[in-house]
Design a protein around this motif. Structure first.
Motif, PDB file in Angstrom:
ATOM      1  N   VAL A 500      -7.699   5.697 -56.597  1.00 21.54           N
ATOM      2  CA  VAL A 500      -6.515   6.077 -57.481  1.00 21.54           C
ATOM      3  C   VAL A 500      -5.214   5.771 -56.826  1.00 21.54           C
ATOM      4  O   VAL A 500      -5.335   5.583 -55.721  1.00 21.54           O
ATOM      5  CB  VAL A 500      -6.505   7.495 -57.983  1.00 21.54           C
ATOM      6  N   ASP A 501      -4.296   5.141 -57.668  1.00 28.61           N
ATOM      7  CA  ASP A 501      -3.140   4.934 -56.986  1.00 28.61           C
ATOM      8  C   ASP A 501      -1.813   5.504 -57.935  1.00 28.61           C
ATOM      9  O   ASP A 501      -0.600   5.328 -57.646  1.00 28.61           O
ATOM     10  CB  ASP A 501      -2.862   3.265 -56.904  1.00 28.61           C
ATOM     11  N   HIS A 502      -2.123   6.148 -59.051  1.00 28.06           N
ATOM     12  CA  HIS A 502      -1.148   6.637 -59.772  1.00 28.06           C
ATOM     13  C   HIS A 502      -1.714   8.273 -60.261  1.00 28.06           C
ATOM     14  O   HIS A 502      -3.077   8.253 -60.788  1.00 28.06           O
ATOM     15  CB  HIS A 502      -0.820   6.146 -60.999  1.00 28.06           C
ATOM     16  N   ILE A 503      -1.027   9.294 -59.933  1.00 22.26           N
ATOM     17  CA  ILE A 503      -1.403  10.603 -60.169  1.00 22.26           C
ATOM     18  C   ILE A 503      -0.508  11.097 -61.299  1.00 22.26           C
ATOM     19  O   ILE A 503       0.682  11.255 -61.265  1.00 22.26           O
ATOM     20  CB  ILE A 503      -1.487  11.501 -58.874  1.00 22.26           C
ATOM     21  N   VAL A 504      -1.265  11.698 -62.314  1.00 21.71           N
ATOM     22  CA  VAL A 504      -0.236  12.293 -63.486  1.00 21.71           C
ATOM     23  C   VAL A 504      -0.689  13.803 -63.454  1.00 21.71           C
ATOM     24  O   VAL A 504      -1.776  14.043 -63.370  1.00 21.71           O
ATOM     25  CB  VAL A 504      -0.786  11.679 -64.835  1.00 21.71           C
ATOM     26  N   PHE A 505       0.514  14.640 -63.461  1.00 25.32           N
ATOM     27  CA  PHE A 505       0.085  16.225 -63.439  1.00 25.32           C
ATOM     28  C   PHE A 505       0.759  16.594 -64.628  1.00 25.32           C
ATOM     29  O   PHE A 505       1.588  16.156 -65.233  1.00 25.32           O
ATOM     30  CB  PHE A 505       0.892  16.727 -62.506  1.00 25.32           C
ATOM     31  N   ASP A 506       0.040  17.511 -65.361  1.00 21.00           N
ATOM     32  CA  ASP A 506       0.449  18.471 -66.368  1.00 21.00           C
ATOM     33  C   ASP A 506       1.424  19.414 -65.793  1.00 21.00           C
ATOM     34  O   ASP A 506       1.111  19.545 -64.398  1.00 21.00           O
ATOM     35  CB  ASP A 506      -0.478  19.052 -67.079  1.00 21.00           C
ATOM     36  N   LYS A 507       2.272  20.281 -66.369  1.00 16.44           N
ATOM     37  CA  LYS A 507       3.177  21.056 -65.539  1.00 16.44           C
ATOM     38  C   LYS A 507       2.755  22.385 -65.948  1.00 16.44           C
ATOM     39  O   LYS A 507       2.243  23.123 -64.709  1.00 16.44           O
ATOM     40  CB  LYS A 507       4.575  20.954 -66.185  1.00 16.44           C
ATOM     41  N   THR A 508       2.837  23.011 -66.994  1.00 11.99           N
ATOM     42  CA  THR A 508       2.546  24.462 -67.144  1.00 11.99           C
ATOM     43  C   THR A 508       0.913  24.815 -67.174  1.00 11.99           C
ATOM     44  O   THR A 508       0.098  23.994 -67.569  1.00 11.99           O
ATOM     45  CB  THR A 508       2.874  24.858 -68.551  1.00 11.99           C
ATOM     46  N   LYS A 683      -4.723   2.653 -61.467  1.00 14.07           N
ATOM     47  CA  LYS A 683      -6.108   3.437 -61.443  1.00 14.07           C
ATOM     48  C   LYS A 683      -5.305   4.976 -61.616  1.00 14.07           C
ATOM     49  O   LYS A 683      -4.622   5.302 -60.607  1.00 14.07           O
ATOM     50  CB  LYS A 683      -6.580   3.345 -60.113  1.00 14.07           C
ATOM     51  N   VAL A 684      -5.730   5.719 -62.618  1.00 17.45           N
ATOM     52  CA  VAL A 684      -4.865   6.908 -62.895  1.00 17.45           C
ATOM     53  C   VAL A 684      -5.932   7.919 -62.595  1.00 17.45           C
ATOM     54  O   VAL A 684      -6.886   8.149 -63.145  1.00 17.45           O
ATOM     55  CB  VAL A 684      -4.462   7.070 -64.311  1.00 17.45           C
ATOM     56  N   LEU A 685      -5.448   8.985 -61.873  1.00 14.82           N
ATOM     57  CA  LEU A 685      -5.698  10.395 -61.980  1.00 14.82           C
ATOM     58  C   LEU A 685      -5.009  11.379 -62.481  1.00 14.82           C
ATOM     59  O   LEU A 685      -3.919  11.632 -62.680  1.00 14.82           O
ATOM     60  CB  LEU A 685      -6.027  10.708 -60.379  1.00 14.82           C
ATOM     61  N   MET A 686      -5.557  12.009 -63.677  1.00 14.48           N
ATOM     62  CA  MET A 686      -4.842  12.922 -64.522  1.00 14.48           C
ATOM     63  C   MET A 686      -5.261  14.325 -64.223  1.00 14.48           C
ATOM     64  O   MET A 686      -6.674  14.694 -64.030  1.00 14.48           O
ATOM     65  CB  MET A 686      -5.106  12.777 -65.989  1.00 14.48           C
ATOM     66  N   ILE A 687      -4.474  15.276 -63.909  1.00 17.29           N
ATOM     67  CA  ILE A 687      -4.766  16.756 -63.374  1.00 17.29           C
ATOM     68  C   ILE A 687      -4.150  17.537 -64.513  1.00 17.29           C
ATOM     69  O   ILE A 687      -2.863  17.667 -64.639  1.00 17.29           O
ATOM     70  CB  ILE A 687      -4.549  17.073 -62.137  1.00 17.29           C
ATOM     71  N   GLY A 688      -4.786  18.335 -65.383  1.00 15.95           N
ATOM     72  CA  GLY A 688      -4.109  19.242 -66.290  1.00 15.95           C
ATOM     73  C   GLY A 688      -5.107  20.534 -66.402  1.00 15.95           C
ATOM     74  O   GLY A 688      -6.248  20.622 -65.803  1.00 15.95           O
ATOM     75  N   ASP A 689      -4.665  21.496 -67.278  1.00 16.45           N
ATOM     76  CA  ASP A 689      -5.537  22.606 -67.568  1.00 16.45           C
ATOM     77  C   ASP A 689      -6.398  22.700 -68.488  1.00 16.45           C
ATOM     78  O   ASP A 689      -7.197  23.546 -68.578  1.00 16.45           O
ATOM     79  CB  ASP A 689      -4.487  23.857 -67.697  1.00 16.45           C
ATOM     80  N   SER A 705      -9.838  18.782 -64.569  1.00 10.75           N
ATOM     81  CA  SER A 705      -9.424  20.034 -65.086  1.00 10.75           C
ATOM     82  C   SER A 705      -9.312  21.166 -64.164  1.00 10.75           C
ATOM     83  O   SER A 705     -10.271  21.612 -63.491  1.00 10.75           O
ATOM     84  CB  SER A 705     -10.495  20.369 -66.136  1.00 10.75           C
ATOM     85  N   LEU A 706      -8.242  21.857 -63.923  1.00 10.03           N
ATOM     86  CA  LEU A 706      -8.053  23.004 -63.428  1.00 10.03           C
ATOM     87  C   LEU A 706      -8.443  24.324 -64.175  1.00 10.03           C
ATOM     88  O   LEU A 706      -8.404  24.384 -65.041  1.00 10.03           O
ATOM     89  CB  LEU A 706      -6.359  23.378 -63.051  1.00 10.03           C
ATOM     90  N   THR A 707      -9.071  25.139 -63.559  1.00  4.74           N
ATOM     91  CA  THR A 707      -9.570  26.388 -63.985  1.00  4.74           C
ATOM     92  C   THR A 707      -9.100  27.546 -63.007  1.00  4.74           C
ATOM     93  O   THR A 707      -9.043  27.579 -61.794  1.00  4.74           O
ATOM     94  CB  THR A 707     -10.954  26.674 -64.197  1.00  4.74           C
ATOM     95  N   GLU A 708      -8.636  28.571 -63.575  1.00  5.04           N
ATOM     96  CA  GLU A 708      -8.147  29.828 -63.081  1.00  5.04           C
ATOM     97  C   GLU A 708      -8.908  31.192 -63.191  1.00  5.04           C
ATOM     98  O   GLU A 708      -9.915  31.500 -62.647  1.00  5.04           O
ATOM     99  CB  GLU A 708      -6.501  30.155 -63.187  1.00  5.04           C
ATOM    100  N   SER A 710      -9.929  31.932 -66.664  1.00  3.29           N
ATOM    101  CA  SER A 710     -10.168  31.765 -68.058  1.00  3.29           C
ATOM    102  C   SER A 710     -11.289  30.697 -68.244  1.00  3.29           C
ATOM    103  O   SER A 710     -11.268  29.871 -67.402  1.00  3.29           O
ATOM    104  CB  SER A 710      -9.120  31.725 -69.000  1.00  3.29           C
ATOM    105  N   ASN A 711     -12.084  30.891 -69.326  1.00  3.20           N
ATOM    106  CA  ASN A 711     -13.143  29.919 -69.439  1.00  3.20           C
ATOM    107  C   ASN A 711     -12.550  28.656 -70.102  1.00  3.20           C
ATOM    108  O   ASN A 711     -12.793  28.605 -71.319  1.00  3.20           O
ATOM    109  CB  ASN A 711     -14.381  30.625 -70.140  1.00  3.20           C
ATOM    110  N   ASN A 712     -11.713  27.888 -69.430  1.00  2.00           N
ATOM    111  CA  ASN A 712     -11.047  26.603 -70.340  1.00  2.00           C
ATOM    112  C   ASN A 712     -11.735  25.307 -69.823  1.00  2.00           C
ATOM    113  O   ASN A 712     -10.878  24.533 -69.962  1.00  2.00           O
ATOM    114  CB  ASN A 712      -9.648  26.675 -70.143  1.00  2.00           C
ATOM    115  N   PHE A 713     -12.984  25.348 -69.584  1.00  2.00           N
ATOM    116  CA  PHE A 713     -13.613  24.146 -68.848  1.00  2.00           C
ATOM    117  C   PHE A 713     -13.532  22.965 -70.536  1.00  2.00           C
ATOM    118  O   PHE A 713     -13.596  23.569 -71.573  1.00  2.00           O
ATOM    119  CB  PHE A 713     -15.167  24.436 -68.558  1.00  2.00           C
ATOM    120  N   THR A 714     -13.244  21.774 -70.149  1.00  2.00           N
ATOM    121  CA  THR A 714     -13.098  20.898 -71.022  1.00  2.00           C
ATOM    122  C   THR A 714     -13.877  19.772 -70.694  1.00  2.00           C
ATOM    123  O   THR A 714     -14.199  19.281 -69.407  1.00  2.00           O
ATOM    124  CB  THR A 714     -11.750  20.217 -70.969  1.00  2.00           C
TER     125      THR A 714
END
Length: 813
Positions: A500-508, A683-689, A705-708, A710-714
């Motif tokens: 990867v050379d570009h990292i995209v984050f979700d915020k909330t 080459k994109v890495l996306m990180i979200g909930d 996908s981040l998990t904390e 809750s059962n929010n597996f995608t």
């Protein structure tokens, strides 16, 4: 007449290729060895499936052993079929069978065209490596028993036993242990009986005794040649039948040539032969084969059962919600499934209105309504409020993992495998060429060295270690990452993460924590009664902002929420105790965005009248500032947020002036932005909930996908990461980059081993027996080297985790 008899005896079956005792069983010009093979041909011919025979020559399985009538009558028992099937709705049934007779591309073609034999079959997906077929059929057109009988009729009888009720495979490879035992016994005794030959030059051995020992060695070599070496013969023959030169061909040549030469020497009285070398070759090669099989089985076991998804679920115990890890869920536990959560286990609906999205399982996006008392299968996602289910099975982890690894989700995962197979095939051709050149050379210079040099070349140059290096390294890195709570889909994800050379984050919920938010309410006063209504609505959503509102309003009373709806990126609504409530954005609620507050805002309307809004300031996760500071110098960073731009200034300070910040982004906006980056070569890495990011996660080169709590597996993601581990992101990427270096080091060392061995073998300086010992030794050394290098890289990750997350529990490095 004799010539005619010879011709008849050598006729081979059109279906399976075995010799025919007569030509009486025939259809037109096609001869079959038995009625079973003829019946299979007739079935395929009836349904216009004879292309099966064009893909490979004589691809079928011998059908001489008939299947008894009603063998599969037990599949009419609902209790048994309920335990075998993995999913069922009003129309479809999903089941996976182990088919031991799968062996070539014709098998794949025929099984994937099973719907032409049984119109009730919808789709068949074959995993050639595991010899498994995942079958989806319509139960109103066919049945599980009929599907199994059709498979059996065309030569692919599924292996079904009581073990399948626990989703286990039959015990395999036990024969390999027996073959090793026989080879070891015979090899050891042949070595002892060969001592007279070793000392015969000193004139102390009686000729009669020496001859007797030679014949004893010949007898001892027979079970090794005809039983222990079968595994190599079958593999080589299977490859040759399908015009594929696999890595067992040189081994078989070495075994056959050594055995024939030795038998000739003993019978003609010209020497003792090379029985010690032949049996030693088989014995040590079997050791290498068992080592390789155990390695692959170990990697498969870890992926199927121990690399469980790092998600928890709420279990109702004594009236309280208890967060529980999936492996700890037991039969008869009551699970609370929140809106948009994945259902982790089969269960019976006991409370609430279930609207289940089974698109992850069936591919169909139309939700299914379930009533109280109906079975709900694992893999679905609840779409309308909270429900409670009573589990009737342990967590169906093996099936969820098979869906998680499903080929149609990520097709690029096969590139690595094809590269290894291509390498093995070309390597075999190279070995045979070197052996031919060496034999030609010694034929003109010293014919006595042809035998030992060619045999040693065929053995020493086996690329087993070369092929084992990548698989073992990838598997071990996957285990190390899972120990540190990053669970990747497959080995291809390691390579993608390293590139990867570009990292995209979700915020909330990604950069900010879902807990510890600071909430302030502005607007009309909220009475305790109204707070309970708001809390009851908010608790049905797993979005971080809804969670923050619910915590602010307090524990909800048991109000029933009717007609609950959640609109991704917009808000939620529903009827609570006769009042219609909306929570969400200003546009969704119809509010004018004229109330000023820092942070995110969630507006509230009651019966379509604006009541006020909640201003939420979510604190950034521990270690996020340090992580972003490290990443901004090496990668292009982007934040995609569905919230407003109130926090743009603070984010800009953390992420630097070159970062891209986009707010008020809908799910479609996120997807389109990822597409635009890839169009420009990123080459994109996306990180979200995983809540509003499914499209972007799936489209990106690698989505995590981040998990904390809750059962929010995608299923759209390539990896799952426990949220508290996010500060280790750069070190995860470094470990994946180290993985490629380790594989290259292993490849180089294996090549050096082969080149060095060939250097001595072509000169006739390496005995076949010593070559047979060195071959498995090289495999062991490669496994040891990759293990040590991988563990060394893992120790660095463990050390960094101790520095960045000192207050958390850590797994051993």
């Amino acid at each position: 007449m004799d010539i005619q008899e010879t011709t008849r005896t050598n006729t081979t079956c059109y279906h399976c290729g075995e010799d025919c005792d007569s030509q009486d069983i025939a259809i037109q010009d096609k001869i079959f060895c038995c009625e079973g093979c003829k019946v299979v041909f007739e079935i395929l011919n009836q349904y216009d499936l004879c292309e099966y025979y064009q893909l490979n020559d004589k691809p079928g399985i011998n059908q001489r052993i008939k299947v008894r009538q009603d063998k599969f009558a037990f599949l009419d028992d609902e209790k048994i079929t309920q335990q075998l099937i993995q999913f069922r709705d009003e129309a479809h049934t999903h089941v996976t069978f182990y088919l031991p007779h799968i062996h070539c591309s014709s098998c794949l073609w025929l099984l994937e065209n099973l719907h032409r034999l049984d119109p009730g079959v919808q789709r068949v997906s074959v995993n050639f490596a595991r010899k498994e077929a995942r079958i989806i059929f319509l139960q109103n057109k066919t049945s599980l028993r009929k599907v199994v009988e059709v498979l059996t009729a065309i030569g692919y009888e599924p292996y079904i036993s009581l073990q399948d009720l626990q989703h286990k495979k039959p015990p395999v490879k036990r024969k390999l242990i027996y073959q090793l035992g026989v080879a070891g016994f015979c090899f050891g005794n042949i070595m002892l009986l060969s001592f007279p030959e070793y000392f015969s030059g000193k004139g102390h051995i009686d000729e009669t005794m020496s001859r007797m020992f030679r014949y004893m060695n010949l007898v001892l070599s027979l079970p090794v040649f005809f039983f222990s070496a079968q595994v190599f013969f079958k593999s080589a023959w299977s490859g040759l039948k399908h015009k594929f030169l696999n890595i067992d061909v040189p081994i078989v040549l070495a075994i056959v040539v050594t055995f024939v030469r030795s038998v000739s020497d003993v019978l003609m009285g010209t020497g003792a032969g090379y029985f010690d070398s032949m049996t030693g070759i088989v014995f040590f090669m079997l050791i290498g084969r068992i080592l390789q099989d155990k390695t692959y089985q170990g990697l498969s076991f870890d992926r199927d059962y121990t690399s469980y998804f790092p998600i928890a679920i709420s279990v109702i115990s004594e009236g309280k919600e208890v967060p529980t890890a999936l492996p700890d869920i037991k039969t008869n536990d009551t699970l609370l499934i929140h809106n948009s959560e994945l259902i982790p286990a089969d269960g019976i609906l006991i409370k609430g209105k279930a609207l289940i999205d089974y698109s992850f399982v069936t591919g169909e996006s139309l939700p299914v309504t379930k009533e109280i008392g109906e079975i709900i299968y694992a893999g679905g996602r609840q779409l309308e409020g909270n429900i409670e289910i009573l589990t009737i099975k342990e967590v169906a982890q093996s099936y969820l993992t098979s869906l998680w690894n499903r080929d149609e989700l990520k097709q690029e995962g096969e590139k690595h495998v094809s590269f290894v197979h291509l390498l093995g095939r070309n390597f075999t051709w190279l070995v045979l060429t070197i052996a031919a050149i060496t034999a030609t050379w010694w034929y003109f210079h010293d014919p006595a060295k042809i035998w030992p040099s060619v045999t040693a070349i065929l053995i020493i140059a086996c690329p087993c270690a070369l092929l084992l290096a990548a698989s073992f390294t990838n598997g071990h890195i996957l285990r190390i990452l899972s120990r540190h709570h990053l669970y990747l889909r497959n080995a291809q994800a390691i390579e993608n993460l390293a590139a990867v050379d570009h990292i995209v984050f979700d915020k909330t919920g990604t950069l900010t924590s879902k807990t510890g938010s600071e909430v302030t309410y502005y607007g009309l006063p909220l009475t305790p009664y109204l707070e309970t209504l708001v809390s009851s609505l908010a608790t049905h959503s797993s979005h971080p902002l809804s969670k923050a509102v619910q915590q602010y309003c307090g524990k909800p009373t048991p109000h029933t929420v009717g007609d609950f709806k959640e609109f991704p990126g917009k808000g939620i609504c529903g009827w609570v105790d006769g009042k219609f409530l909306r929570l969400g954005s200003a546009v969704f609620t119809g509010a004018g965005d004229n109330l000023v507050a820092n942070g995110s805002k969630v507006f509230l309307t009651i019966d379509e009248e604006l009541a006020g809004h909640f201003a939420i300031r979510s604190g950034y996760r521990t270690g996020i500032r340090q992580l972003l500071h490290q990443l901004k110098d090496q990668y292009t960073l982007t934040v995609l947020s569905g919230d407003n731009a109130n926090e743009a200034t603070s984010l800009r300070k953390i992420m630097g002036t070159n970062a891209v910040l986009r707010f008020e982004q809908q799910p479609q906006d996120k997807l389109e932005y990822i597409l635009s980056l890839q169009t420009n070569g990123a080459k994109v890495l996306m990180i979200g909930d995983g809540l509003n990011d499914a499209g972007a996660l799936k489209q990106s080169d690698i989505g995590i996908s981040l998990t904390e709590d809750s059962n929010n597996f995608t299923p759209a993601s390539d990896g799952i990461l426990e949220a508290r581990q996010l500060p280790l992101l750069q070190h995860y990427i470094s470990l994946c980059q180290a993985n490629k270096r380790i594989i290259l080091i292993s490849f180089v060392m294996s090549l050096l081993y082969n080149i060095t061995g060939l250097f001595f073998a072509v000169q006739g300086l390496l005995s076949p027996l010593l070559a047979a010992i060195l071959m498995p030794a090289s495999s062991i050394s490669i496994v040891l080297i990759t293990y040590l290098l991988s563990e060394g890289a893992g120790k660095k990750l463990y050390s960094k985790s101790r520095q960045l997350l000192p207050d958390k529990n850590h797994v051993p490095g």
